[in-house]
Design a protein around this motif. Structure first.
Motif, PDB file in Angstrom:
ATOM      1  N   LEU A  76       4.209   3.521 -12.995  1.00  0.00           N
ATOM      2  CA  LEU A  76       4.845   4.754 -12.543  1.00  0.00           C
ATOM      3  C   LEU A  76       6.251   4.477 -12.045  1.00  0.00           C
ATOM      4  N   LEU A  77       7.094   5.502 -12.190  1.00  0.00           N
ATOM      5  CA  LEU A  77       8.398   5.523 -11.512  1.00  0.00           C
ATOM      6  C   LEU A  77       8.276   6.575 -10.431  1.00  0.00           C
ATOM      7  N   VAL A  78       8.254   6.154  -9.150  1.00  0.00           N
ATOM      8  CA  VAL A  78       7.981   7.054  -8.031  1.00  0.00           C
ATOM      9  C   VAL A  78       9.144   7.025  -7.052  1.00  0.00           C
ATOM     10  N   ARG A  79       9.251   8.102  -6.320  1.00  0.00           N
ATOM     11  CA  ARG A  79      10.208   8.126  -5.201  1.00  0.00           C
ATOM     12  C   ARG A  79       9.422   7.764  -3.947  1.00  0.00           C
ATOM     13  N   ALA A  80       9.754   6.594  -3.388  1.00  0.00           N
ATOM     14  CA  ALA A  80       8.982   6.039  -2.282  1.00  0.00           C
ATOM     15  C   ALA A  80       9.879   5.848  -1.064  1.00  0.00           C
ATOM     16  N   ARG A  81       9.333   6.224   0.104  1.00  0.00           N
ATOM     17  CA  ARG A  81      10.047   5.986   1.369  1.00  0.00           C
ATOM     18  C   ARG A  81       9.248   4.992   2.190  1.00  0.00           C
ATOM     19  N   PRO A  82       9.838   3.800   2.455  1.00  0.00           N
ATOM     20  CA  PRO A  82       9.135   2.816   3.272  1.00  0.00           C
ATOM     21  C   PRO A  82       8.888   3.347   4.679  1.00  0.00           C
ATOM     22  N   VAL A  83       7.686   3.118   5.198  1.00  0.00           N
ATOM     23  CA  VAL A  83       7.303   3.565   6.544  1.00  0.00           C
ATOM     24  C   VAL A  83       6.592   2.407   7.233  1.00  0.00           C
ATOM     25  N   PHE A  84       6.960   2.185   8.504  1.00  0.00           N
ATOM     26  CA  PHE A  84       6.283   1.152   9.285  1.00  0.00           C
ATOM     27  C   PHE A  84       5.790   1.785  10.574  1.00  0.00           C
ATOM     28  N   LYS A  85       4.479   1.641  10.841  1.00  0.00           N
ATOM     29  CA  LYS A  85       3.885   2.186  12.056  1.00  0.00           C
ATOM     30  C   LYS A  85       3.229   1.043  12.820  1.00  0.00           C
ATOM     31  N   ALA A  86       3.404   1.083  14.134  1.00  0.00           N
ATOM     32  CA  ALA A  86       2.937  -0.024  14.971  1.00  0.00           C
ATOM     33  C   ALA A  86       1.433  -0.241  14.840  1.00  0.00           C
TER      34      ALA A  86
ATOM     35  N   THR B 292       0.856  -1.192   0.000  1.00  0.00           N
ATOM     36  CA  THR B 292       0.000   0.000   0.000  1.00  0.00           C
ATOM     37  C   THR B 292       0.885   1.232   0.000  1.00  0.00           C
ATOM     38  N   ALA B 293       0.364   2.312  -0.581  1.00  0.00           N
ATOM     39  CA  ALA B 293       1.139   3.545  -0.660  1.00  0.00           C
ATOM     40  C   ALA B 293       0.197   4.717  -0.442  1.00  0.00           C
ATOM     41  N   VAL B 294       0.783   5.856  -0.133  1.00  0.00           N
ATOM     42  CA  VAL B 294      -0.020   7.045   0.118  1.00  0.00           C
ATOM     43  C   VAL B 294       0.736   8.266  -0.388  1.00  0.00           C
ATOM     44  N   VAL B 295      -0.034   9.196  -0.958  1.00  0.00           N
ATOM     45  CA  VAL B 295       0.494  10.521  -1.297  1.00  0.00           C
ATOM     46  C   VAL B 295      -0.293  11.503  -0.440  1.00  0.00           C
ATOM     47  N   TRP B 296       0.389  12.121   0.508  1.00  0.00           N
ATOM     48  CA  TRP B 296      -0.305  13.026   1.419  1.00  0.00           C
ATOM     49  C   TRP B 296      -0.824  14.241   0.652  1.00  0.00           C
ATOM     50  N   ALA B 297      -1.879  14.837   1.172  1.00  0.00           N
ATOM     51  CA  ALA B 297      -2.577  15.906   0.456  1.00  0.00           C
ATOM     52  C   ALA B 297      -1.636  17.047   0.082  1.00  0.00           C
TER      53      ALA B 297
ATOM     54  N   ALA C 110       7.333  11.918  -5.162  1.00  0.00           N
ATOM     55  CA  ALA C 110       7.703  12.376  -6.500  1.00  0.00           C
ATOM     56  C   ALA C 110       7.322  11.305  -7.522  1.00  0.00           C
ATOM     57  N   ILE C 111       6.975  11.752  -8.735  1.00  0.00           N
ATOM     58  CA  ILE C 111       6.630  10.857  -9.844  1.00  0.00           C
ATOM     59  C   ILE C 111       7.377  11.335 -11.082  1.00  0.00           C
ATOM     60  N   ASP C 112       8.029  10.409 -11.796  1.00  0.00           N
ATOM     61  CA  ASP C 112       8.760  10.749 -13.014  1.00  0.00           C
ATOM     62  C   ASP C 112       7.815  10.582 -14.205  1.00  0.00           C
ATOM     63  N   PRO C 113       7.357  11.676 -14.851  1.00  0.00           N
ATOM     64  CA  PRO C 113       6.414  11.541 -15.967  1.00  0.00           C
ATOM     65  C   PRO C 113       7.042  10.895 -17.200  1.00  0.00           C
ATOM     66  N   ASP C 114       8.375  11.062 -17.371  1.00  0.00           N
ATOM     67  CA  ASP C 114       9.022  10.499 -18.561  1.00  0.00           C
ATOM     68  C   ASP C 114       8.898   8.974 -18.592  1.00  0.00           C
ATOM     69  N   TYR C 115       8.975   8.347 -17.426  1.00  0.00           N
ATOM     70  CA  TYR C 115       8.888   6.885 -17.377  1.00  0.00           C
ATOM     71  C   TYR C 115       7.511   6.410 -17.847  1.00  0.00           C
ATOM     72  N   THR C 116       6.451   7.090 -17.372  1.00  0.00           N
ATOM     73  CA  THR C 116       5.099   6.688 -17.752  1.00  0.00           C
ATOM     74  C   THR C 116       4.867   6.881 -19.245  1.00  0.00           C
TER      75      THR C 116
ATOM     76  N   GLN D  20       0.983  19.135  -5.247  1.00  0.00           N
ATOM     77  CA  GLN D  20       2.150  19.633  -5.965  1.00  0.00           C
ATOM     78  C   GLN D  20       2.556  18.703  -7.118  1.00  0.00           C
ATOM     79  N   ILE D  21       2.594  17.381  -6.863  1.00  0.00           N
ATOM     80  CA  ILE D  21       3.164  16.479  -7.877  1.00  0.00           C
ATOM     81  C   ILE D  21       2.125  15.970  -8.866  1.00  0.00           C
ATOM     82  N   LEU D  22       0.867  15.776  -8.445  1.00  0.00           N
ATOM     83  CA  LEU D  22      -0.117  15.203  -9.354  1.00  0.00           C
ATOM     84  C   LEU D  22      -0.490  16.146 -10.500  1.00  0.00           C
ATOM     85  N   PRO D  23      -0.748  17.455 -10.264  1.00  0.00           N
ATOM     86  CA  PRO D  23      -1.035  18.338 -11.404  1.00  0.00           C
ATOM     87  C   PRO D  23       0.108  18.392 -12.413  1.00  0.00           C
TER      88      PRO D  23
END
Length: 575
Positions: A160-170, A131-136, A180-186, A141-144
């Motif tokens: 998509l080619l995205v910049r993703a940071r793994p996060v683990f919460k208890a 699962t992934a999330v893009v905070w509001a 971030a999303i690289d439009p050139d890859y898509t 900023q990145i989706l438009p």
């Protein structure tokens, strides 16, 4: 040139180029320039190019803490274990990592975009899922920017080619935070998919098949494939109904999904089934129109399917496409016989060709009318001229004929007089010959007739005797045949009489049996049984049955099953 060289194949050139790799013509090898993130190129990096970091100190501390807890007691709290894992993940991934993902599902809540992402192998089997999330704040900023650059929206099926940071919460578990999303890859992935389909069809010699078909000369019947209830279909039908109302062209509509998993297979099945039905019930259409309204690029990407495009190439009917807007392009548009930008332009093109043919027919009719009028005028003038010439010639011939007839009549009268005179002379001579020949024939007949008469009488007597003998023989034969027929008829009459007698006896026996049964039933339905079923028998003073309510004031006797009672009839009281 400085950078990290890649171990890529020729088939990978488009993908590595879309990710930012450059070509070294001297070494004939792709490389990643210095300063560019290497993570997107992980599958092409030579072994040992990316060092594997040892476990972080936080993870080691969690392991040590867990060991000590187990030593002191039988186990450690789940929250403590998960907090340690969270700290370890946070320590190991302090910054985002460029990662290739495929979106499975999206949800938007309070401006936050929640995603289900996966990775598939070459056979389509899911090898990883998260699962992934893009905070509001990040999404705004990145989706438009991504949508403006690609024309696509983040939705199911897009890569998509995205910049993703793994996060683990208890409390919530593991997820990826995208920033971030690289439009050139898509764009590169979408174009690579279309290029692969295009090149495969060209290798198989199918790419130009439908485009090489003769375009429709006119439209009488069109098969339309479109999503049900779509706005583009509504625009198309608004004009199509006008053509149908005037009986100019008929449209058959077949609906199918145009996006989502399995949409291309559903379109192909609906298209082929409809054509098979039409070929069986009436005739193939003049064209097949595949239409849908505008949308994001990834909505259109579902139509870039090899099986669907090949089916369109192999159709024996010209295909018209009107998919999306002017800027949208699919492989279906490239292989179609005629490509339009929108559904409205498809129906406009159909209407324009019908109008063109109608105008041509009108012009041809006018030309035919004009030429016919001209031919009729020429014929009329020629007829008058010929009639005048014929009339003049006829008058001349009549005058000449009259003169010739007068001359011929004079000669004829002279010849007739000569002929009559010659005929009279010949008739007198021939009459003398006839009289002489007739006298000879009469003398001959007087000699021959008595002999012939005797011969005829002898033949007549012999014929009469033969006829009498033949009649006697035929009389005996007729008498024998009549006697045989009489015996046969007598035998048939006797047999029919026996059958009628037998059937009559059977009918009498059956009637006697049924009559006896009815008599038994009538006997069993006597007054006693009728009274025992609750009925009564009413008689007047003369012991006659009372069947009417008019016997007012008379004394009556009522007979029941077990006895009789007397009563007197009274008038009903007036209300």
């Amino acid at each position: 040139m400085s950078g990290t060289y890649l171990a890529s194949t020729f088939a990978d050139k488009d993908r590595v180029k879309s990710l930012g790799a450059r070509w070294d013509p001297a070494r004939r090898q792709w490389y990643v320039p210095d300063g560019r993130e290497l993570t997107p190129f992980a599958q092409w990096l030579p072994e040992g190019s990316v060092p594997v970091e040892p476990p972080s100190s936080a993870l080691a501390a969690v392991t040590t803490l867990a060991d000590r807890s187990v030593t002191r007691q039988r186990g450690m709290p789940l929250s403590q274990l998960l907090q340690g894992v969270s700290a370890a993940v946070s320590q190991a991934f302090k910054a985002g990592v460029w990662t290739m993902i495929e979106v499975v599902d999206t949800r938007v809540r309070n401006g936050h975009v929640y995603l289900e992402v996966s990775e598939r192998d070459a056979s389509g089997v899911i090898t990883a899922k998260a699962t992934a999330v893009v905070w509001a704040s990040t999404a705004s900023q990145i989706l438009p920017h991504f949508e403006a650059a690609t024309g696509a929206q983040v939705g199911p099926g897009i890569k998509l080619l995205v910049r993703a940071r793994p996060v683990f919460k208890a409390q919530y578990g593991f997820s990826l935070e995208l920033d971030a999303i690289d439009p050139d890859y898509t764009l590169g992935d979408l174009e690579a998919r279309k290029r692969e389909i295009r090149e495969r069809l060209q290798r198989e010699g199918l790419f130009e098949l439908n485009r090489q078909l003769p375009s429709p000369w006119d439209y009488n019947l069109v098969l339309v494939i479109a999503p049900e209830g779509a706005a583009g279909l509504g625009d198309f039908q608004a004009e199509a109904r006008r053509l149908e109302a005037f009986g100019v062209c008929r449209f058959v509509y077949v609906h199918s999904r145009f996006q989502g998993d399995g949409a291309s297979a559903e379109i192909r099945t609906a298209l082929l089934a409809a054509l098979e039905r039409m070929a069986r019930d009436e005739a193939l259409p003049d064209a097949v129109a595949i239409i849908r309204g505008g949308g994001a690029i990834n909505d259109m990407a579902w139509l870039n399917d090899y099986a669907l495009v090949r089916a369109v190439c192999e159709l024996e009917v010209p295909v018209l496409t009107g998919i999306g807007h002017e800027r949208d392009n699919t492989v279906l548009d490239e292989v179609a016989n005629i490509r339009y930008d929108t559904p409205s332009k498809v129906i406009a093109g159909i209407e324009r060709l019908i109008l063109q043919r109608a105008q041509e027919a009108k012009a041809w009719f006018a030309d035919i009318t004009r030429l016919t009028s001209r031919a009729m005028g020429n014929t009329r003038r020629s007829t008058v001229e010929h009639f005048t010439a014929i009339e003049a010639g006829a008058r001349q011939e009549i005058a000449r004929s009259r003169q010739q007839a007068t001359e011929l009549l004079s000669g004829l009268q002279l010849d007739a007089a000569k002929t009559v005179r010659n005929a009279a002379e010949q008739a007198q001579s021939q009459m003398s010959d006839v009289r002489r020949f007739a006298a000879q024939q009469v003398s001959k007949a007087r000699i021959e007739v008595p002999a012939l008469l005797s011969e005829i009488r002898a033949d007549a007597r012999q014929t009469l005797q033969t006829a009498r003998a033949t009649a006697d023989a035929n009389k005996a034969l007729v008498i024998d045949r009549a006697a045989a027929d009489l015996r046969y008829v007598k035998q048939a009459v006797n047999q029919s009489f026996d059958e009628v007698t037998l059937k009559s006896r059977q009918v009498l026996t059956l009637a006697r049996t049924e009559a006896q049964a009815l008599m038994r039933e009538v006997a069993g339905q006597g007054p006693e049984k009728t009274l025992s079923r609750g009925f009564t028998l009413i008689r007047d003073h003369a012991d006659h049955p009372v069947t009417s309510a008019c016997h007012t004031g008379e004394q009556i006797t009522i007979q029941f099953r077990d006895g009789t009672r007397t009563a007197r009839l009274q008038k009903d009281k007036q209300p």
